[in-house]
Design an enzyme around this catalytic site. Structure first.
Site, PDB file in Angstrom:
ATOM      1  N   GLY A 238       0.760  -1.240   0.000  1.00  0.00           N
ATOM      2  CA  GLY A 238       0.000   0.000   0.000  1.00  0.00           C
ATOM      3  C   GLY A 238       0.791   1.291   0.000  1.00  0.00           C
ATOM      4  N   GLU A 287       4.168  -6.409   1.826  1.00  0.00           N
ATOM      5  CA  GLU A 287       3.800  -6.850   0.471  1.00  0.00           C
ATOM      6  C   GLU A 287       3.672  -5.667  -0.485  1.00  0.00           C
ATOM      7  OE1 GLU A 287      -0.017  -8.434   1.358  1.00  0.00           O
ATOM      8  OE2 GLU A 287       0.742 -10.002   2.658  1.00  0.00           O
ATOM      9  N   GLY A 289       3.811  -3.462  -3.795  1.00  0.00           N
ATOM     10  CA  GLY A 289       3.833  -3.639  -5.244  1.00  0.00           C
ATOM     11  C   GLY A 289       4.253  -2.327  -5.876  1.00  0.00           C
ATOM     12  N   ARG A 290       3.315  -1.383  -5.874  1.00  0.00           N
ATOM     13  CA  ARG A 290       3.511  -0.086  -6.528  1.00  0.00           C
ATOM     14  C   ARG A 290       4.807   0.610  -6.110  1.00  0.00           C
ATOM     15  NH1 ARG A 290      -1.097   2.999  -7.958  1.00  0.00           N
ATOM     16  NH2 ARG A 290      -2.208   1.793  -6.390  1.00  0.00           N
ATOM     17  N   TYR A 330      -9.366   4.943 -12.910  1.00  0.00           N
ATOM     18  CA  TYR A 330      -9.310   5.576 -11.577  1.00  0.00           C
ATOM     19  C   TYR A 330      -9.171   7.093 -11.670  1.00  0.00           C
ATOM     20  CZ  TYR A 330      -7.422   0.851 -10.652  1.00  0.00           C
ATOM     21  OH  TYR A 330      -7.195  -0.491 -10.606  1.00  0.00           O
ATOM     22  N   CYS A 356     -12.146   3.864 -29.619  1.00  0.00           N
ATOM     23  CA  CYS A 356     -13.433   4.545 -29.833  1.00  0.00           C
ATOM     24  C   CYS A 356     -14.239   4.640 -28.552  1.00  0.00           C
ATOM     25  CB  CYS A 356     -14.219   3.810 -30.907  1.00  0.00           C
ATOM     26  SG  CYS A 356     -13.237   3.576 -32.386  1.00  0.00           S
ATOM     27  N   TYR A 385       0.932  -1.466 -12.249  1.00  0.00           N
ATOM     28  CA  TYR A 385      -0.446  -1.553 -12.743  1.00  0.00           C
ATOM     29  C   TYR A 385      -0.566  -0.909 -14.125  1.00  0.00           C
ATOM     30  CZ  TYR A 385      -0.881  -2.715  -7.829  1.00  0.00           C
ATOM     31  OH  TYR A 385      -0.690  -3.285  -6.589  1.00  0.00           O
TER      32      TYR A 385
HETATM   33  N1  LLP Z   1      -1.276  -7.021  -0.727  1.00  0.00           N
HETATM   34  C1  LLP Z   1      -2.581  -7.186  -1.058  1.00  0.00           C
HETATM   35  C2  LLP Z   1      -3.379  -8.146  -0.310  1.00  0.00           C
HETATM   36  C3  LLP Z   1      -3.150  -6.413  -2.094  1.00  0.00           C
HETATM   37  O1  LLP Z   1      -4.432  -6.561  -2.398  1.00  0.00           O
HETATM   38  C4  LLP Z   1      -2.343  -5.489  -2.807  1.00  0.00           C
HETATM   39  C5  LLP Z   1      -2.890  -4.675  -3.904  1.00  0.00           C
HETATM   40  C6  LLP Z   1      -0.993  -5.377  -2.444  1.00  0.00           C
HETATM   41  C7  LLP Z   1      -0.499  -6.145  -1.388  1.00  0.00           C
HETATM   42  C8  LLP Z   1      -0.063  -4.435  -3.124  1.00  0.00           C
HETATM   43  O2  LLP Z   1      -0.476  -3.115  -2.977  1.00  0.00           O
HETATM   44  P1  LLP Z   1       0.501  -1.912  -3.413  1.00  0.00           P
HETATM   45  O3  LLP Z   1       1.716  -1.979  -2.550  1.00  0.00           O
HETATM   46  O4  LLP Z   1       0.822  -2.079  -4.839  1.00  0.00           O
HETATM   47  O5  LLP Z   1      -0.316  -0.706  -3.150  1.00  0.00           O
HETATM   48  N2  LLP Z   1      -4.734  -1.417  -9.937  1.00  0.00           N
HETATM   49  C9  LLP Z   1      -4.745  -0.429  -8.877  1.00  0.00           C
HETATM   50  C10 LLP Z   1      -4.124  -0.954  -7.610  1.00  0.00           C
HETATM   51  C11 LLP Z   1      -4.758  -2.240  -7.108  1.00  0.00           C
HETATM   52  C12 LLP Z   1      -4.149  -2.763  -5.824  1.00  0.00           C
HETATM   53  C13 LLP Z   1      -4.650  -4.117  -5.492  1.00  0.00           C
HETATM   54  N3  LLP Z   1      -4.081  -4.740  -4.323  1.00  0.00           N
HETATM   55  C14 LLP Z   1      -4.074   0.847  -9.387  1.00  0.00           C
HETATM   56  O6  LLP Z   1      -3.674   0.888 -10.550  1.00  0.00           O
HETATM   57  O7  LLP Z   1      -3.965   1.831  -8.657  1.00  0.00           O
END
Ligand code: LLP
Length: 434
Positions: A238, A287, A289-290, A330, A356, A385
């Site tokens: 997150g 965890e 990601g982004r 978003y 389109c 993403y």
């Molecule tokens: N752990 C769990 C259980 C999650 O559901 C997620 C993301 C993460 C970790 C990783 O979150 P991050 O560190 O990336 O914030 N497609 C959307 C974002 C969807 C996130 C889904 N879950 C966007 O483009 O903003």
């Protein structure tokens, strides 16, 4: 920091000019900096060093094998959400014993696959899922490591489509009921209660919701760990990144925006959370990601037409919402800069794709330098993403992807051949010519 900057008016990734990559690989083109990937991983690992911790990269953000390999090489584990992602981790050289498996809808086949490969833990989202994992494990004569995802009912204060930690969301098990769930799970013979997990949302730019959630969950983790002898607490992902002024803030401190928003640094995150987590004496999983990949990637696109309507200046580019859906989905902001710097005044422009649909845009009324046919633009902070959410809408092939390391660049995903889009399709027997 990130690795994208102008050198003599030309945008570079490391020492490689984007123009050179466009000439070699065409557009639309995703470009990732290996240096930035590693830098972000190491900054987070450094900040969390006072804890016995593991970074499980959430590969849903960017699952390219070369990106996975970069993190696997740095010792990362992975946060998976499907059997396909597990197969990818294996293909990319990741260690299944460092993987956690999240998601509300794990199928029996996915559970069996994960058990066969010996993943570290299932992050479980409901009681029926606990029962199912126990049943599949019994059939395979295995003991399944599980953690329950607790929903702490803390509002992450982010976009509603990526908020996950309130009772409005489908995720996790309500805070008040978690202890009862563990007590019942403890009676299931083929489960091993290994930890507790939470994740409150994505793109958080302030530490307060993280702190509130950890404050709420830490005492619960302590009680449950004492009762069930488990070993870890996962605080999810997150961590937010900078989308505005990402280029300008890049070299100095990429997470600092001019308005003072988005100042969540790895150090700030750790300063708030380490004192709450350390006394637990548990292994701490994160965890992200982004945070690890977002600012490490850009999407390069070429201007096809400039269309002036009297109301608007439309810059029509060759990338579209099928390549990067975040603005359409978003209302996300991605900074857009020219690949070759343009002096002179800016023009309010709508940057749009060829699809389109009116939702097929990357920016509206954005002050941009005057560009013309053939000029290239870079959409920044597109490493997370971006390509993973791509589709073949309008029978558009998925773009190529390139990894840059200093002065080296390599194609890490070929541009999808057009015929591959329908390769799995068939005519019905009665439609075939005799
Ligand atoms: N752990 C769990 C259980 C999650 O559901 C997620 C993301 C993460 C970790 C990783 O979150 P991050 O560190 O990336 O914030 N497609 C959307 C974002 C969807 C996130 C889904 N879950 C966007 O483009 O903003």
């Amino acid at each position: 920091m990130h690795d994208f900057r102008y050198i003599r008016g030309r945008l570079h990734c490391g020492q490689v000019a984007l123009e050179a990559l466009v000439a070699r690989f065409g557009t639309p083109l995703y470009v990732y900096s290996q240096t930035t990937l590693a830098d972000h991983f190491q900054k987070l690992a450094g900040a969390l060093a006072p804890l016995d911790h593991r970074i499980c990269y959430a590969l849903k953000a960017n699952s390219n094998l070369a990106v996975l390999r970069t993190f696997a090489g740095l010792g990362a584990g992975f946060d998976l959400v499907s059997g396909g992602e597990l197969e990818r981790v294996l293909a990319g050289g990741g260690d299944p014993a460092k993987c956690v498996f999240a998601g509300v809808g794990k199928t029996e086949a996915e559970i069996a696959l994960a058990l066969r490969h010996g993943i570290y833990c299932f992050n479980v989202e409901s009681e029926p899922e606990l029962v199912r994992i126990n049943r599949v494990a019994a059939r395979l004569k295995k003991v399944a490591p599980v953690a329950v995802r607790v929903n702490p009912n803390v509002d992450a204060g982010t976009h509603h489509k990526i908020t996950t930690g309130t009772y409005e969301n489908k995720f996790g098990i309500a805070f008040e009921t978690v202890e009862g769930v563990y007590a019942r799970a403890a009676k299931l013979k083929n489960l091993r209660l290994r930890g507790l997990q939470m994740h409150i949302g994505s793109q958080l730019t302030e530490v307060t919701p993280f702190r509130q959630a950890v404050e709420r969950v830490a005492p619960l983790a302590q009680r449950l760990a004492a009762r069930h002898g488990f070993e870890f607490l996962s605080i999810g992902g997150g961590l937010g990144i900078v989308y505005e002024s990402a280029l300008a803030s890049g070299a100095a401190a990429w997470w600092r925006t001019p308005a003072g928003r988005g100042i969540l640094t790895p150090a700030g995150y750790a300063a708030a959370l380490v004192p709450l987590l350390r006394p637990l004496g548990l292994k701490i999983l994160v965890e992200p990601g982004r945070f690890l990949v977002g600012n490490a990637g850009i999407l390069v696109t070429r201007v096809e037409y400039v269309k002036r309507t009297g109301h608007k200046n439309f810059v029509i580019v060759d990338a579209a919402m099928n390549d990067l859906i975040r603005p359409a989905f978003y209302d996300a902001y991605h900074e857009i800069v020219p690949v070759r710097r343009k002096p002179g005044a800016t023009v309010p422009s709508d940057v749009v794709g060829p699809i389109c649909e009116s939702g097929d845009y990357f920016a509206k009324d954005r002050p941009l330098p005057k560009v013309g046919e053939g000029d290239c633009l870079a959409l920044l902070s597109a490493g997370a993403y971006g390509s993973v959410m791509g589709s073949n809408y309008n029978s558009r092939p998925l773009p190529a992807e390139v990894l840059v390391d200093g002065a080296r660049a390599a194609l890490v995903r070929e541009r999808q051949p057009v015929a591959a889009i329908w390769a799995g399709e068939r005519l019905a027997p009665w439609q075939r010519r005799r």
